[in-house]
Design a protein around this motif. Structure first.
Motif, PDB file in Angstrom:
ATOM      1  N   GLY A  70       0.708  -1.240  -0.108  1.00  0.00           N
ATOM      2  CA  GLY A  70       0.168  -0.031  -0.060  1.00  0.00           C
ATOM      3  C   GLY A  70       0.881   1.318  -0.022  1.00  0.00           C
ATOM      4  O   GLY A  70       0.499   2.247  -0.798  1.00  0.00           O
ATOM      5  N   LEU A  71       2.025   1.042   0.761  1.00  0.00           N
ATOM      6  CA  LEU A  71       2.585   2.375   0.803  1.00  0.00           C
ATOM      7  C   LEU A  71       3.568   2.506  -0.592  1.00  0.00           C
ATOM      8  O   LEU A  71       3.507   3.809  -0.854  1.00  0.00           O
ATOM      9  CB  LEU A  71       4.004   2.107   2.036  1.00  0.00           C
ATOM     10  CG  LEU A  71       4.736   3.330   2.094  1.00  0.00           C
ATOM     11  CD1 LEU A  71       3.972   4.554   2.386  1.00  0.00           C
ATOM     12  CD2 LEU A  71       5.851   3.139   3.124  1.00  0.00           C
ATOM     13  N   THR A 117      -3.981  -4.568   1.052  1.00  0.00           N
ATOM     14  CA  THR A 117      -3.321  -5.429   2.268  1.00  0.00           C
ATOM     15  C   THR A 117      -4.650  -5.522   3.208  1.00  0.00           C
ATOM     16  O   THR A 117      -4.788  -6.354   4.239  1.00  0.00           O
ATOM     17  CB  THR A 117      -2.121  -4.614   2.941  1.00  0.00           C
ATOM     18  OG1 THR A 117      -1.261  -4.084   2.125  1.00  0.00           O
ATOM     19  CG2 THR A 117      -1.769  -5.258   4.104  1.00  0.00           C
ATOM     20  N   LYS A 118      -5.566  -4.657   3.109  1.00  0.00           N
ATOM     21  CA  LYS A 118      -6.389  -4.372   4.265  1.00  0.00           C
ATOM     22  C   LYS A 118      -7.639  -5.317   3.687  1.00  0.00           C
ATOM     23  O   LYS A 118      -7.685  -6.629   3.671  1.00  0.00           O
ATOM     24  CB  LYS A 118      -7.114  -3.078   4.731  1.00  0.00           C
ATOM     25  CG  LYS A 118      -5.801  -2.119   4.496  1.00  0.00           C
ATOM     26  CD  LYS A 118      -4.814  -2.320   5.780  1.00  0.00           C
ATOM     27  CE  LYS A 118      -3.759  -1.250   5.776  1.00  0.00           C
ATOM     28  NZ  LYS A 118      -2.561  -1.550   6.316  1.00  0.00           N
ATOM     29  N   TRP A 161      -4.742  -3.564   9.631  1.00  0.00           N
ATOM     30  CA  TRP A 161      -6.161  -3.681  10.053  1.00  0.00           C
ATOM     31  C   TRP A 161      -6.700  -4.261   8.881  1.00  0.00           C
ATOM     32  O   TRP A 161      -6.278  -4.440   7.747  1.00  0.00           O
ATOM     33  CB  TRP A 161      -6.789  -2.403  10.483  1.00  0.00           C
ATOM     34  CG  TRP A 161      -6.471  -1.168   9.492  1.00  0.00           C
ATOM     35  CD1 TRP A 161      -5.387  -0.448   9.728  1.00  0.00           C
ATOM     36  CD2 TRP A 161      -7.498  -0.834   8.304  1.00  0.00           C
ATOM     37  NE1 TRP A 161      -5.292   0.625   8.736  1.00  0.00           N
ATOM     38  CE2 TRP A 161      -6.585   0.391   8.034  1.00  0.00           C
ATOM     39  CE3 TRP A 161      -8.623  -1.144   7.740  1.00  0.00           C
ATOM     40  CZ2 TRP A 161      -6.799   1.147   6.972  1.00  0.00           C
ATOM     41  CZ3 TRP A 161      -8.983  -0.234   6.985  1.00  0.00           C
ATOM     42  CH2 TRP A 161      -8.276   1.010   6.465  1.00  0.00           C
ATOM     43  N   ASP A 194      -6.019   8.639  -0.560  1.00  0.00           N
ATOM     44  CA  ASP A 194      -5.987   7.170   0.107  1.00  0.00           C
ATOM     45  C   ASP A 194      -7.361   6.679   0.406  1.00  0.00           C
ATOM     46  O   ASP A 194      -7.960   7.145   1.500  1.00  0.00           O
ATOM     47  CB  ASP A 194      -4.928   7.400   1.244  1.00  0.00           C
ATOM     48  CG  ASP A 194      -4.642   6.065   1.990  1.00  0.00           C
ATOM     49  OD1 ASP A 194      -5.585   4.978   1.662  1.00  0.00           O
ATOM     50  OD2 ASP A 194      -3.405   5.981   2.410  1.00  0.00           O
TER      51      ASP A 194
HETATM   52  C1  PLP Z   1      -4.458   4.681   5.301  1.00  0.00           C
HETATM   53  C2  PLP Z   1      -3.307   3.728   5.200  1.00  0.00           C
HETATM   54  N1  PLP Z   1      -2.591   3.911   3.750  1.00  0.00           N
HETATM   55  C3  PLP Z   1      -1.895   2.956   3.346  1.00  0.00           C
HETATM   56  C4  PLP Z   1      -1.265   2.110   4.195  1.00  0.00           C
HETATM   57  C5  PLP Z   1      -0.165   1.203   3.694  1.00  0.00           C
HETATM   58  O1  PLP Z   1      -0.341  -0.106   3.337  1.00  0.00           O
HETATM   59  P1  PLP Z   1       0.993  -1.322   3.573  1.00  0.00           P
HETATM   60  O2  PLP Z   1       0.699  -1.674   4.929  1.00  0.00           O
HETATM   61  O3  PLP Z   1      -0.021  -2.106   2.491  1.00  0.00           O
HETATM   62  O4  PLP Z   1       1.918  -0.781   2.965  1.00  0.00           O
HETATM   63  C6  PLP Z   1      -1.759   1.908   5.400  1.00  0.00           C
HETATM   64  C7  PLP Z   1      -1.593   0.714   6.322  1.00  0.00           C
HETATM   65  O5  PLP Z   1      -1.527   0.590   7.457  1.00  0.00           O
HETATM   66  C8  PLP Z   1      -2.972   2.651   5.887  1.00  0.00           C
HETATM   67  O6  PLP Z   1      -3.501   2.523   6.880  1.00  0.00           O
END
Ligand code: PLP
Length: 388
Positions: A86-87, A207-208, A339, A183
């Motif tokens: 996600g990041l 991921t969530k 989460w 986001d």
């Molecule tokens: C709001 C939000 N955006 C992006 C991410 C990043 O996702 P990832 O954990 O897949 O890198 C997270 C991760 O907790 C998140 O809470």
């Protein structure tokens, strides 16, 4: 007939055909580094942007394209690009749209690693990141500069859960010539129609809820139109961003149950939020569907549901140590990031560095509700209160 090739060669070139008549409810998994071409002409004329062909593992296989198409469809966007977390997707929602000397606006309640990106790579690129009040709405116009290229929105924001007025922010950003990227992880794009509300780019941590089983990280960027998609895709191709089809299959496997899991998390989280409001130790419950949450009226207007993540604040007599005691006493809620997965999680945060004006320092607890039986979760939280 006499065999012409060595058995070792036969292992590499099996005589096989896709079996006719085989149908399943689930898709297969197509893996590839090399993608084979019918002839040299097709090879020489290939383009990684051509969505009607396959060119190489990094630009996708039918499995990864299936997930991309499904996300673009449910979000109502033009097309989607996948990223290995996600990041990574968050970073690639900034990078194609900024150059040295540009300015971007980011909400003060942003997912914290975005500040890392702002202080690291974006700073190194000489891109200025300025933070705005997530409740600013149309007032963001005053922070727009001639070199503002992107306005980042995260709604509800991480941890403190403020809901931003996306249409008002998007209108001001567009009037000043900036793109709007959101986001959209909180709602998985399921409860918030980002493009209809003005976003140009929608990012998810898959991921969530989409993956939903706490066993992988992946992200996506969906673009509203072809021009925006070309820029994201171009940078992803330049830098070889892609995801393994086996991981992508796991997300595809999660999708059919995503709406059910989200509905379950929504109901249980709401029940727990209402229960927390009755506890004398709790000062404030920051759940978007409850009136105490800043921006709740915007949530009612723009969202069609809430999910399993929310925060609450302990009464003033409880400090950061008390919040830690509460969490350490929990046995079902795990202590860890993320989460939207199978198990419930609880965390507390030190907001003094980045949110020094946040009035409830130390005693905020964030819960991510998983798929456990609700009565067991409440019993666990009662143990947390007992430890206070
Ligand atoms: C709001 C939000 N955006 C992006 C991410 C990043 O996702 P990832 O954990 O897949 O890198 C997270 C991760 O907790 C998140 O809470």
């Amino acid at each position: 007939m006499k065999k012409m090739t060595h058995p070792a060669t036969d292992l590499i070139h099996p005589k096989r055909a896709v079996p006719p008549g085989f149908r399943s409810l689930v898709p297969g998994t197509e893996r590839a580094s090399t993608v084979l071409f019918d002839n040299v002409g097709k090879w020489l004329n290939r383009s990684g942007f051509d969505e009607s062909i396959y060119t190489y593992g990094t630009s996708g296989t039918p499995t990864t394209r299936d997930l991309r198409n499904r996300i673009a469809e449910w979000e109502g966007g033009f097309a989607t690009v996948l990223f290995p977390s996600g990041l990574a997707a968050v970073a690639y929602a900034f990078l194609p749209f900024v150059k040295p000397g540009d300015h971007v606006l980011v909400p003060g309640n942003v997912y914290d690693p975005v500040r890392g990106l702002a202080n690291g790579l974006l700073k190194q690129m000489n891109v200025t990141v300025e933070y705005y009040d997530p409740l600013i709405g149309a007032g963001i116009a005053a922070q727009m500069k001639p070199n503002t290229k992107l306005v980042w929105v995260e709604t509800p924001g991480s941890i403190t859960m403020e809901i931003s007025d996306l249409p008002a922010i998007a209108a001001a950003a567009h009037a000043a010539g900036a793109l709007v990227a959101i986001d959209n992880t909180y709602s998985a794009g399921w409860y918030l129609r980002a493009f209809e509300l003005g976003a140009d780019v929608s990012v998810h941590a898959l991921t969530k809820y989409p993956a939903g089983h706490s066993d992988l990280v992946m992200g996506s960027i969906t673009a509203k139109d072809e021009t925006v998609w070309q820029r994201v895709k171009d940078m992803a191709l330049q830098t070889g961003q892609c995801c393994a089809p086996d991981d992508v299959y796991l997300v595809l496997r999660g999708l059919p149950t995503m709406p059910l899991r989200m509905r379950h998390a929504e109901k249980v989280a709401l029940d727990i939020a209402h229960w927390l409001k009755t506890r004398p130790e709790v000062k404030l419950v920051l759940h978007p569907a409850l009136p105490d949450c800043p921006g709740h009226e915007t949530w009612k207007r723009d969202f069609t549901g809430s999910t399993g993540i929310f925060s609450f604040v302990l009464q003033d007599q409880f400090n950061a140590d008390a919040a830690a005691r509460f969490i350490d006493a929990l046995t079902l809620f795990g202590i860890g990031a993320s989460w939207g997965g199978i198990g419930s999680l609880a965390l507390t945060y030190n907001l003094t560095k980045n949110r020094s004006n946040w009035p409830h320092q130390g005693a905020l607890i964030r819960l991510g509700i998983g798929l456990e039986e609700p009565s067991d979760l409440i019993a666990d939280l009662e143990g947390g209160f007992a430890a206070l």
